[in-house]
Motif scaffolding. Structure first.
Motif, PDB file in Angstrom:
ATOM      1  N   GLN A 172       3.422   5.894 -14.398  1.00 63.40           N
ATOM      2  CA  GLN A 172       3.202   6.121 -15.925  1.00 63.40           C
ATOM      3  C   GLN A 172       3.787   4.675 -16.570  1.00 63.40           C
ATOM      4  OE1 GLN A 172       2.187   9.051 -17.508  1.00 63.40           O
ATOM      5  NE2 GLN A 172       1.491   9.399 -15.379  1.00 63.40           N
ATOM      6  N   TYR A 173       4.534   4.054 -15.888  1.00 63.26           N
ATOM      7  CA  TYR A 173       4.910   2.646 -16.534  1.00 63.26           C
ATOM      8  C   TYR A 173       4.117   1.330 -16.410  1.00 63.26           C
ATOM      9  CZ  TYR A 173       9.019   4.763 -18.407  1.00 63.26           C
ATOM     10  OH  TYR A 173       9.628   5.658 -19.303  1.00 63.26           O
ATOM     11  N   ALA A 174       3.170   1.646 -15.348  1.00 67.29           N
ATOM     12  CA  ALA A 174       2.140   0.510 -14.931  1.00 67.29           C
ATOM     13  C   ALA A 174       1.091   0.492 -16.071  1.00 67.29           C
ATOM     14  CB  ALA A 174       1.471   0.895 -13.694  1.00 67.29           C
ATOM     15  N   ASP A 175       0.602  -0.675 -16.098  1.00 76.33           N
ATOM     16  CA  ASP A 175      -0.342  -0.864 -17.004  1.00 76.33           C
ATOM     17  C   ASP A 175      -1.579  -0.016 -16.932  1.00 76.33           C
ATOM     18  OD1 ASP A 175      -3.013  -1.954 -18.276  1.00 76.33           O
ATOM     19  OD2 ASP A 175      -2.374  -3.829 -17.893  1.00 76.33           O
ATOM     20  N   TYR A 207      -0.950  -9.003 -10.556  1.00 75.92           N
ATOM     21  CA  TYR A 207      -0.352  -7.840  -9.939  1.00 75.92           C
ATOM     22  C   TYR A 207       0.865  -7.774 -10.875  1.00 75.92           C
ATOM     23  CZ  TYR A 207       3.156 -10.917  -7.832  1.00 75.92           C
ATOM     24  OH  TYR A 207       4.180 -11.650  -7.621  1.00 75.92           O
ATOM     25  N   GLU A 208       1.490  -6.503 -10.850  1.00 79.24           N
ATOM     26  CA  GLU A 208       2.646  -6.191 -11.491  1.00 79.24           C
ATOM     27  C   GLU A 208       3.552  -5.154 -10.605  1.00 79.24           C
ATOM     28  OE1 GLU A 208       2.845  -3.363 -14.719  1.00 79.24           O
ATOM     29  OE2 GLU A 208       0.768  -2.742 -14.184  1.00 79.24           O
ATOM     30  N   ILE A 209       4.880  -5.205 -10.716  1.00 79.55           N
ATOM     31  CA  ILE A 209       5.733  -4.383 -10.022  1.00 79.55           C
ATOM     32  C   ILE A 209       6.447  -3.332 -11.076  1.00 79.55           C
ATOM     33  CG2 ILE A 209       7.890  -4.608  -8.630  1.00 79.55           C
ATOM     34  CD1 ILE A 209       7.243  -7.511  -7.796  1.00 79.55           C
ATOM     35  N   SER A 264      -6.634  -5.432 -10.857  1.00 78.37           N
ATOM     36  CA  SER A 264      -5.117  -5.497 -11.029  1.00 78.37           C
ATOM     37  C   SER A 264      -4.428  -4.510  -9.835  1.00 78.37           C
ATOM     38  CB  SER A 264      -4.786  -4.989 -12.296  1.00 78.37           C
ATOM     39  OG  SER A 264      -5.346  -3.812 -12.685  1.00 78.37           O
ATOM     40  N   ILE A 265      -3.217  -4.975  -9.563  1.00 80.11           N
ATOM     41  CA  ILE A 265      -2.508  -4.094  -8.613  1.00 80.11           C
ATOM     42  C   ILE A 265      -1.080  -3.840  -9.403  1.00 80.11           C
ATOM     43  CG2 ILE A 265      -1.495  -3.957  -6.227  1.00 80.11           C
ATOM     44  CD1 ILE A 265      -3.452  -6.250  -5.605  1.00 80.11           C
ATOM     45  N   ALA A 266      -0.841  -2.420  -9.071  1.00 81.56           N
ATOM     46  CA  ALA A 266       0.674  -2.293  -9.641  1.00 81.56           C
ATOM     47  C   ALA A 266       1.425  -1.694  -8.253  1.00 81.56           C
ATOM     48  CB  ALA A 266       0.651  -0.944 -10.592  1.00 81.56           C
ATOM     49  N   ILE A 267       2.320  -2.472  -7.810  1.00 82.71           N
ATOM     50  CA  ILE A 267       3.132  -2.164  -6.762  1.00 82.71           C
ATOM     51  C   ILE A 267       4.469  -1.254  -7.399  1.00 82.71           C
ATOM     52  CG2 ILE A 267       4.607  -3.299  -5.068  1.00 82.71           C
ATOM     53  CD1 ILE A 267       2.897  -5.848  -5.465  1.00 82.71           C
ATOM     54  N   ILE A 268       4.533  -0.144  -6.694  1.00 82.70           N
ATOM     55  CA  ILE A 268       5.493   0.794  -7.301  1.00 82.70           C
ATOM     56  C   ILE A 268       6.565   0.755  -6.203  1.00 82.70           C
ATOM     57  CG2 ILE A 268       6.058   3.281  -8.040  1.00 82.70           C
ATOM     58  CD1 ILE A 268       3.606   1.789  -9.476  1.00 82.70           C
TER      59      ILE A 268
END
Length: 132
Positions: free
Chosen positions: A81-84, A35-37, A5-9
């Motif tokens: 902190q808000y990412a998975d 992925y998530e943003i 998984s990728i979290a794009i901040i």
């Protein structure tokens, strides 16, 4: 095949139009399936923050608002902190960037093929597409 998984901040500070365009470029170019943003509003003027409203309810996208301007590093850490919590990779992307290709797949593939690497970055171009 397992896809990490990728979290794009992304940080927003009184630049909601840039943020909206950046999110659009991520959505149109990213083919990586996991992925998530996370968009962190770093205490923008309320009117600018409200312009992020079209992002709410978008799948795999979270918008959070800080009560104070945490600066660049603090805002990014708030995004983490808000990412998975199971996120494998974090991609800290400036909101004035537009993706020109599927950079998330390129970067994640590199990291998977080079387990001793701790960090990787993307090539940046000027608005006229010359190398920076």
């Amino acid at each position: 095949m397992h896809h990490p998984s990728i979290a794009i901040i992304l940080l927003n500070y009184n630049t909601s139009q840039l943020t909206l365009h950046c999110v659009e470029s991520i959505r149109s170019h990213t083919q990586w399936p996991n992925y998530e943003i996370v968009v962190v509003d770093n205490n923008s003027r309320y009117e600018d923050y409200l312009k992020l409203e079209p992002l709410r309810g978008t799948p795999n996208l979270t918008v959070v608002r800080s009560r104070i301007n945490l600066g660049f590093s603090g805002g990014n850490m708030m995004g983490v902190q808000y990412a998975d919590p199971q996120t494998d990779y974090y991609y800290f992307l400036n909101n004035d960037c537009l993706l020109l290709n599927d950079v998330c797949t390129i970067l994640a593939t590199f990291m998977e093929q080079h387990p001793n690497a701790g960090i990787v970055g993307a090539q940046m171009f000027k608005p006229n597409r010359e190398l920076r």
